[in-house]
Every structure is written in structure tokens, then in C-alpha cells.
Enzyme design. Structure first.
Site, mmCIF file in Angstrom:
data_model
loop_
_atom_site.group_PDB
_atom_site.id
_atom_site.type_symbol
_atom_site.label_atom_id
_atom_site.label_comp_id
_atom_site.label_asym_id
_atom_site.label_seq_id
_atom_site.Cartn_x
_atom_site.Cartn_y
_atom_site.Cartn_z
ATOM 1 N N CYS A 186 36.850 47.861 36.565
ATOM 2 C CA CYS A 186 37.342 47.065 37.745
ATOM 3 C C CYS A 186 37.227 48.131 38.963
ATOM 4 O O CYS A 186 36.705 47.534 39.835
ATOM 5 C CB CYS A 186 38.974 46.678 37.341
ATOM 6 S SG CYS A 186 39.527 45.964 38.879
ATOM 7 N N CYS A 246 35.134 44.775 39.702
ATOM 8 C CA CYS A 246 35.882 43.895 40.639
ATOM 9 C C CYS A 246 36.001 44.498 42.237
ATOM 10 O O CYS A 246 35.621 43.577 43.223
ATOM 11 C CB CYS A 246 37.380 43.661 40.355
ATOM 12 S SG CYS A 246 37.886 43.723 38.642
ATOM 13 N N LYS A 272 32.577 45.474 43.982
ATOM 14 C CA LYS A 272 31.942 44.212 44.050
ATOM 15 C C LYS A 272 32.348 43.534 45.229
ATOM 16 O O LYS A 272 31.740 42.858 46.131
ATOM 17 C CB LYS A 272 31.874 43.211 42.819
ATOM 18 C CG LYS A 272 31.399 41.789 43.007
ATOM 19 C CD LYS A 272 31.970 40.875 41.914
ATOM 20 C CE LYS A 272 33.414 40.629 42.279
ATOM 21 N NZ LYS A 272 33.880 39.608 41.095
ATOM 22 N N TYR A 304 29.457 34.358 36.060
ATOM 23 C CA TYR A 304 30.017 34.699 37.243
ATOM 24 C C TYR A 304 29.479 35.878 38.021
ATOM 25 O O TYR A 304 29.140 35.784 39.112
ATOM 26 C CB TYR A 304 31.626 34.610 37.322
ATOM 27 C CG TYR A 304 32.152 35.815 36.762
ATOM 28 C CD1 TYR A 304 32.635 36.966 37.698
ATOM 29 C CD2 TYR A 304 32.408 36.025 35.507
ATOM 30 C CE1 TYR A 304 33.197 38.078 37.182
ATOM 31 C CE2 TYR A 304 32.959 37.347 35.090
ATOM 32 C CZ TYR A 304 33.493 38.253 35.771
ATOM 33 O OH TYR A 304 34.026 39.300 35.481
ATOM 34 N N GLU A 329 27.532 35.909 41.390
ATOM 35 C CA GLU A 329 28.230 36.466 42.523
ATOM 36 C C GLU A 329 27.003 37.627 43.304
ATOM 37 O O GLU A 329 26.870 37.647 44.437
ATOM 38 C CB GLU A 329 29.476 37.471 42.008
ATOM 39 C CG GLU A 329 30.603 36.549 41.882
ATOM 40 C CD GLU A 329 31.555 37.274 41.236
ATOM 41 O OE1 GLU A 329 32.778 36.905 41.258
ATOM 42 O OE2 GLU A 329 31.638 38.484 40.738
ATOM 43 N N HIS A 356 49.375 22.682 59.550
ATOM 44 C CA HIS A 356 48.146 21.848 60.300
ATOM 45 C C HIS A 356 47.917 22.718 61.425
ATOM 46 O O HIS A 356 48.624 23.432 62.376
ATOM 47 C CB HIS A 356 48.434 20.510 60.715
ATOM 48 C CG HIS A 356 47.293 19.896 61.376
ATOM 49 N ND1 HIS A 356 46.245 19.309 60.526
ATOM 50 C CD2 HIS A 356 47.110 19.582 62.676
ATOM 51 C CE1 HIS A 356 45.573 18.705 61.262
ATOM 52 N NE2 HIS A 356 45.830 18.735 62.623
ATOM 53 N N GLU A 388 46.015 22.448 53.717
ATOM 54 C CA GLU A 388 46.840 21.288 53.936
ATOM 55 C C GLU A 388 46.204 20.187 52.861
ATOM 56 O O GLU A 388 46.958 19.240 52.633
ATOM 57 C CB GLU A 388 46.843 20.896 55.449
ATOM 58 C CG GLU A 388 45.689 20.283 55.993
ATOM 59 C CD GLU A 388 46.006 20.069 57.481
ATOM 60 O OE1 GLU A 388 46.710 19.175 57.828
ATOM 61 O OE2 GLU A 388 45.354 20.641 58.226
HETATM 62 P P1 FAD Z 1 37.643 48.854 31.334
HETATM 63 O O1 FAD Z 1 38.164 48.528 32.775
HETATM 64 O O2 FAD Z 1 36.344 48.474 31.227
HETATM 65 O O3 FAD Z 1 38.008 50.312 30.955
HETATM 66 C C1 FAD Z 1 37.474 50.970 30.012
HETATM 67 C C2 FAD Z 1 37.438 52.249 29.931
HETATM 68 O O4 FAD Z 1 37.395 53.003 28.882
HETATM 69 C C3 FAD Z 1 36.195 52.801 30.739
HETATM 70 O O5 FAD Z 1 36.617 53.370 31.801
HETATM 71 C C4 FAD Z 1 35.617 53.341 29.648
HETATM 72 O O6 FAD Z 1 34.718 54.716 30.544
HETATM 73 C C5 FAD Z 1 36.353 53.961 28.748
HETATM 74 N N1 FAD Z 1 36.007 54.295 27.544
HETATM 75 C C6 FAD Z 1 34.937 53.472 26.763
HETATM 76 N N2 FAD Z 1 34.743 54.087 25.611
HETATM 77 C C7 FAD Z 1 35.597 55.000 25.890
HETATM 78 C C8 FAD Z 1 35.640 56.304 24.435
HETATM 79 N N3 FAD Z 1 34.983 56.013 23.463
HETATM 80 N N4 FAD Z 1 36.506 57.380 24.923
HETATM 81 C C9 FAD Z 1 37.061 57.434 26.142
HETATM 82 N N5 FAD Z 1 37.068 56.548 26.993
HETATM 83 C C10 FAD Z 1 36.218 55.287 27.018
HETATM 84 N N6 FAD Z 1 37.688 40.865 36.533
HETATM 85 C C11 FAD Z 1 38.670 40.178 37.531
HETATM 86 O O7 FAD Z 1 39.646 40.004 37.305
HETATM 87 N N7 FAD Z 1 38.061 39.766 38.674
HETATM 88 C C12 FAD Z 1 36.684 40.297 39.386
HETATM 89 O O8 FAD Z 1 36.330 39.903 40.434
HETATM 90 C C13 FAD Z 1 36.022 40.936 38.277
HETATM 91 N N8 FAD Z 1 34.611 41.280 38.530
HETATM 92 C C14 FAD Z 1 33.907 42.061 38.005
HETATM 93 C C15 FAD Z 1 32.732 42.340 38.339
HETATM 94 C C16 FAD Z 1 31.947 43.240 37.441
HETATM 95 C C17 FAD Z 1 30.637 43.495 38.027
HETATM 96 C C18 FAD Z 1 32.328 43.295 36.158
HETATM 97 C C19 FAD Z 1 31.439 44.216 35.435
HETATM 98 C C20 FAD Z 1 33.550 43.165 35.643
HETATM 99 C C21 FAD Z 1 34.387 42.385 36.554
HETATM 100 N N9 FAD Z 1 35.524 41.987 36.229
HETATM 101 C C22 FAD Z 1 36.406 41.354 37.121
HETATM 102 C C23 FAD Z 1 36.211 42.218 34.817
HETATM 103 C C24 FAD Z 1 37.231 43.631 34.903
HETATM 104 O O9 FAD Z 1 36.601 44.591 35.370
HETATM 105 C C25 FAD Z 1 37.435 43.769 33.391
HETATM 106 O O10 FAD Z 1 37.903 42.529 32.714
HETATM 107 C C26 FAD Z 1 38.528 44.907 33.462
HETATM 108 O O11 FAD Z 1 37.981 46.089 33.801
HETATM 109 C C27 FAD Z 1 38.850 45.125 31.752
HETATM 110 O O12 FAD Z 1 39.547 46.206 31.634
HETATM 111 P P2 FAD Z 1 39.806 47.232 30.462
HETATM 112 O O13 FAD Z 1 41.042 48.054 30.341
HETATM 113 O O14 FAD Z 1 39.600 46.363 29.264
HETATM 114 O O15 FAD Z 1 38.422 47.740 30.332
#
Ligand code: FAD
Length: 460
Positions: A48, A53, A56, A187, A191, A445, A450
Site C-alpha cells: 500500500c 495505494c 498510485k 481496477y 486506474e 446546495h 445533494e
Molecule cells: P502487503 O501490504 O503486500 O505487505 C506484505 C509485506 O510482506 C510486503 O512488504 C513484503 O515485502 C513482505 N514479505 C513478503 N514475503 C516476505 C517474507 N518471506 N519475509 C519477510 N517479508 C515478506 N488497496 C486499497 O484499499 N486501495 C487502493 O487504492 C489500492 N490500490 C492499490 C494499487 C496497486 C497498484 C496495488 C498493487 C495494490 C493496491 N491496493 C489498494 C491493495 C493494497 O495495497 C493491499 O490490499 C494491501 O497492501 C495488503 O496488505 P497486506 O498487509 O496483506 O500485504
């Protein structure tokens, strides 16, 4: 036995993944008094903050100025032809991401969470192996939370697929391509198509399906398609990618329908896969579903008693607010004094295209499929700003209402600030409000919002 195992552990909780879900779970568990550690293999904040997010949305904001400059002439301003510096935008974005990453790390430190900059894998149900710069280290924990998120999907069967970019790459391009093909109909695809067009690229959007944003209300989909085409995006539906070739520095896309397309860059946005590879899950017997996501129950428990999972890696609702809620609920349930289960129904969402989509609850088609008899209220109009500004696009606002009870089942909008509006409209929907409840509210308004309280006659 249980207390013996507990005494031998280095931590009460080890979190793998420092993104939205993992960071929230780690912080809250520590605030509940648990001894917590977290490993992150890339940058604190996760998808994110670093490649989702936030960057982006910054690019979306940047992409919308061009239209504002054009509209300003309708309000008496002289025509301006602004010059745009992509590298300056990337640098400004990077400064903001570094600031946010620092906040994430500082918040973990303030909560007393031990941070490891390392890739982590599971060795057994209580042991995590850390691949640190200085070498490998095993630590033991009473509970392990997997919050590793997802990764962009690449279909390795398509020849030349390695020539394509994925969303992770798009935030740090050296230069903006003149021509780009975006592959996908979800999406992220729409986007990027819009923001790249807004920044001045020639954009071709290729999707093998017959509609964009399949699960969204049909009025949103139709309105968006029209808007994409009106801004000069070449949309080709029911068109699959066969191969990508490099030719004189360009990329040539062979398609299963129609002529090949020649562009400077290709962005593959055909979905994301849960990041479960290399974690040691199969050996441990952690159950995965057909899409490779970790199977969890309502309390984020996996098939292995000490192992839990939250966020995108579980495939429940791959959005940041869901990951955060799941992380919070896990920490409260396991280390606090109350059991919390996350309700994923009625999640409001936005799609940051231009025009923007905001949506909550059931689409008209879903409501009918579920056997509801519905009344549809809909408005399509040009906002005041565009009457002088010249943008021919119309705003669409729609309510799906259950006949008889008059309960609101869904609200859908295509237009400026739709994401902001739908966040607020989700509150009455969550509370079970009815159409007469909206009608009872006085309008503000003149605003776009509205319309939500002045939709008088059903159109269907
Ligand atoms: P992540 O945020 O992906 O975090 C997982 C972390 O684990 C990463 O930092 C990774 O490096 C780490 N990791 C992975 N494997 C290992 C390992 N073996 N050891 C140590 N670390 C590890 N969501 C919204 O709500 N609104 C939006 O507008 C939106 N826009 C998005 C736009 C794009 C281009 C993308 C790709 C996603 C978007 N999302 C959006 C989705 C959102 O980013 C994810 O839903 C959210 O980040 C999920 O959180 P998470 O904690 O599950 O995983």
C-alpha cells in the site's frame, strides 16, 4: 506442556510481513502486552505504502491537473500549456514514501516491537528462520502471523512476457512512455490506463473479457467505458495477448484478435497472486486454496494451530482497510480481552479512474440474483463546473433499494470525489437505513452530493 512450550519461546508473536496487516497486528499485540517481533524483506509499509495505494493516488492526483488547466479557460483564464516533469513527480513521490516508511518503522519501535529487515520462512510450527544480511538466524514464537501480501501475476506461458512491466515497476520508470498498452480489466488496469492518459501517454487497454470491472454495477461499467473512450484511450475488449516481441526498441503485441499493437511499454495488470512461495507452508501442512491463498477461519486461524494469516495472502478482500481490520481483530482476539471477527460484507470501495468510481453494497444485478425485488433510483447529469469547463462527461449516481422495506441495498457513483462520497454513504447502509431516511435529510446546495437525498422517482 503448553506452559513449557511458552517459556521456551523468544516471542509471543512473530509477524512475517511489514505491510498494512502485519504492522497493525504487531503494534496492537505489543500494546496488549505481548512480546512481538516482525520481519520485512523489502520496505516497511508494504504494498500500500511503497507500490500500491499511496504512490498510485499521488500519480492519479498528478494526472488530473491537465483537465483542470483545460477547464480553467471556461472560467476566464487564459489558455495555459503546462510543461510536465515526470522525474520531478517521481522524486516528490519518493520523498513522501520515505517519510511514510519512517513513520511505520517509528510506530513499531514506539510500540516495543522488535524489527528485523529480513526474509523469513517457517521451519516448524513455532520456528521462524530469518535471512539477515549477517547470516541466518532461527527464532521461536508462540504464535506466528503470516502477512506477506500478494504479487503481480505474470502468465509465463505467454512468449516474451518478461518484456512487460508490472504495477511494481511503474512508479520508478526513468521516462514516461509515449505509447503504452495496459493489459487487464480489473481496477489496477483501468486506474493505470486513466492516470497514464492524464499524464499524456497514448494508451491502449487490452482485455480478454467482454467487460471491464466485471463485478461492478453495469451502469458504472458502461459509464466508465464511455469515459475512457471519450478521453482517447483505445479500449479493445475480448482481445487476448498471445506474445510480446521486442522490435527496434519498441514492443509489438501479438493478439488473438485484430491487428498487432506497437507500443513503447507494456503494463501487465492481470491480477495478483497471494505471496505464499518460499515460506515453507506446504511442508508444515498449512492449507492453501485453489488460488494459492492461505485458508483461514473468521478469526484468521490456519489449519496449523499456532499459525495465523491476515491480508492479501488470505485472498479474502485484497484491500488495505481489510488487511488492517484483520490484523487488528487478530491482535485483539489473541492478545486482548475480546474476540473480534471482521465483517467483509458491505465494504465500500473506490476505483481511482477519472472519472472516479465509488461503490458500496449490492449491484443491481446482484440484488436481483439474490431474489430481492428492487427499485432503482438513478441520476445522470453534468456538474456545474463542467457547464463552463467544457468536459462533456456526465456524473452517474444510483441507489438500489429493496421494494417494500425500502432498505438501501447498494449505492454506486461515477464522477468527481465518488470515493469520498461512498465512504460516508456506507455509514447509513451499514446501519440499515432506508430510502425515506435519505429523503428526510435536507440537501446541501449546490453540491453533487445533494443528489443522494433528492432522488425522487424510481427509474426501474
Ligand atoms: P502487503 O501490504 O503486500 O505487505 C506484505 C509485506 O510482506 C510486503 O512488504 C513484503 O515485502 C513482505 N514479505 C513478503 N514475503 C516476505 C517474507 N518471506 N519475509 C519477510 N517479508 C515478506 N488497496 C486499497 O484499499 N486501495 C487502493 O487504492 C489500492 N490500490 C492499490 C494499487 C496497486 C497498484 C496495488 C498493487 C495494490 C493496491 N491496493 C489498494 C491493495 C493494497 O495495497 C493491499 O490490499 C494491501 O497492501 C495488503 O496488505 P497486506 O498487509 O496483506 O500485504
Amino acid at each position: 506442556m503448553g506452559s513449557d512450550v511458552r517459556q521456551r519461546q523468544d516471542y509471543d508473536l512473530f509477524v512475517i510481513g511489514g505491510g498494512s496487516g502485519g504492522v497493525r497486528a504487531a503494534r496492537i499485540a505489543a500494546q496488549h502486552g505481548a512480546r512481538v517481533a516482525i520481519a520485512e524483506s523489502s520496505r516497511w509499509g508494504g504494498t500500500c505504502v511503497i507500490r500500491g495505494c499511496v504512490p498510485k493516488k499521488l500519480l492519479v492526483i498528478a494526472s488530473r491537473f491537465r483537465e483542470s488547466f483545460a477547464a480553467a479557460t471556461g472560467f476566464g483564464y487564459e489558455k495555459v500549456t503546462p510543461s510536465f516533469d515526470w522525474r520531478a513527480l517521481v522524486a516528490a513521490k519518493d520523498r513522501e514514501l520515505t517519510r511514510l516508511e519512517g513513520l511505520y518503522a517509528a510506530n513499531l519501535d514506539a510500540a516495543g516491537v522488535q524489527r528485523y529487515a529480513a526474509r523469513a520462512e517457517l521451519i516448524d510450527a513455532h520456528t521462524v528462520r530469518l535471512h539477515l544480511d549477517e547470516g541466518v538466524r532461527d527464532v521461536r514464537a508462540n504464535r506466528i502471523l503470516i502477512a506477506t501480501g500478494g504479487r503481480p501475476r505474470r502468465d509465463a506461458r505467454i512468449p516474451g512476457i518478461e518484456l512487460a512491466r508490472v504495477s511494481d515497476d511503474m512508479f520508478d520508470l526513468e521516462t514516461l512512455p509515449r505509447r503504452i498498452a495496459v493489459i487487464g480489466g480489473g481496477y489496477i488496469a483501468v486506474e493505470f490506463a486513466c492516470l497514464l492518459r492524464g499524464l499524456g501517454c497514448e494508451v491502449t487497454l487490452l482485455h480478454r473479457g467482454d467487460v471491464l470491472l466485471r463485478r461492478f454495477d453495469a451502469d458504472l461499467r458502461d459509464g466508465l467505458l464511455e469515459a475512457l473512450q471519450a478521453q482517447g484511450i483505445a479500449v479493445r475488449l475480448q482481445t487476448g495477448l498471445r506474445a510480446i516481441r521486442a522490435e527496434d526498441g519498441a514492443r509489438v503485441l501479438d493478439l488473438d484478435r485484430g491487428n498487432a499493437v506497437t507500443v513503447d511499454e507494456v503494463l501487465l495488470a492481470t491480477g495478483r497472486d497471494p505471496a505464499t512461495a518460499g515460506l515453507g507452508l506446504e511442508a508444515l501442512g498449512v492449507q492453501l486454496d485453489g488460488d494459492g491463498a492461505i485458508v483461514v477461519d473468521a478469526r484468521s486461524r490456519t489449519s496449523v494451530a499456532s499459525v495465523y494469516a491476515v491480508g492479501d495472502v488470505t485472498g479474502r478482500l485484497p484491500l488495505t482497510p481489510a488487511a488492517i481490520r484483520e490484523g487488528q481483530a487478530f491482535a485483539d482476539s489473541e492478545f486482548g480481552d475480546r474476540i473480534v471477527e471482521v465483517d467483509h460484507a458491505l465494504a465500500p470501495t473506490a476505483v481511482f479512474t477519472t472519472p472516479e468510481i465509488g461503490t458500496v453494497g449490492l449491484s443491481e444485478a446482484e440484488a436481483r440474483e439474490r431474489g430481492h425485488t428492487v427499485q432503482i433510483y438513478r441520476a445522470r447529469f453534468r456538474p456545474l463546473r463542467d457547464m463552463l469547463g467544457g468536459n462533456p462527461q456526465r456524473v452517474m449516481m444510483k441507489l438500489v433499494v429493496e421494494q417494500g422495506s425500502e432498505r438501501l441495498l447498494g449505492a454506486h457513483m461515477l464522477g468527481p470525489e465518488a470515493g469520498e462520497m461512498i465512504q460516508l454513504l456506507a455509514v447509513p447502509l451499514q446501519m440499515g437505513a432506508t430510502k425515506p431516511d435519505l429523503d428526510a435529510v435536507l440537501a446541501v446546495h449546490p453540491t453533487l452530493a445533494e443528489e443522494w437525498v433528492t432522488l425522487r422517482k424510481p427509474v426501474a
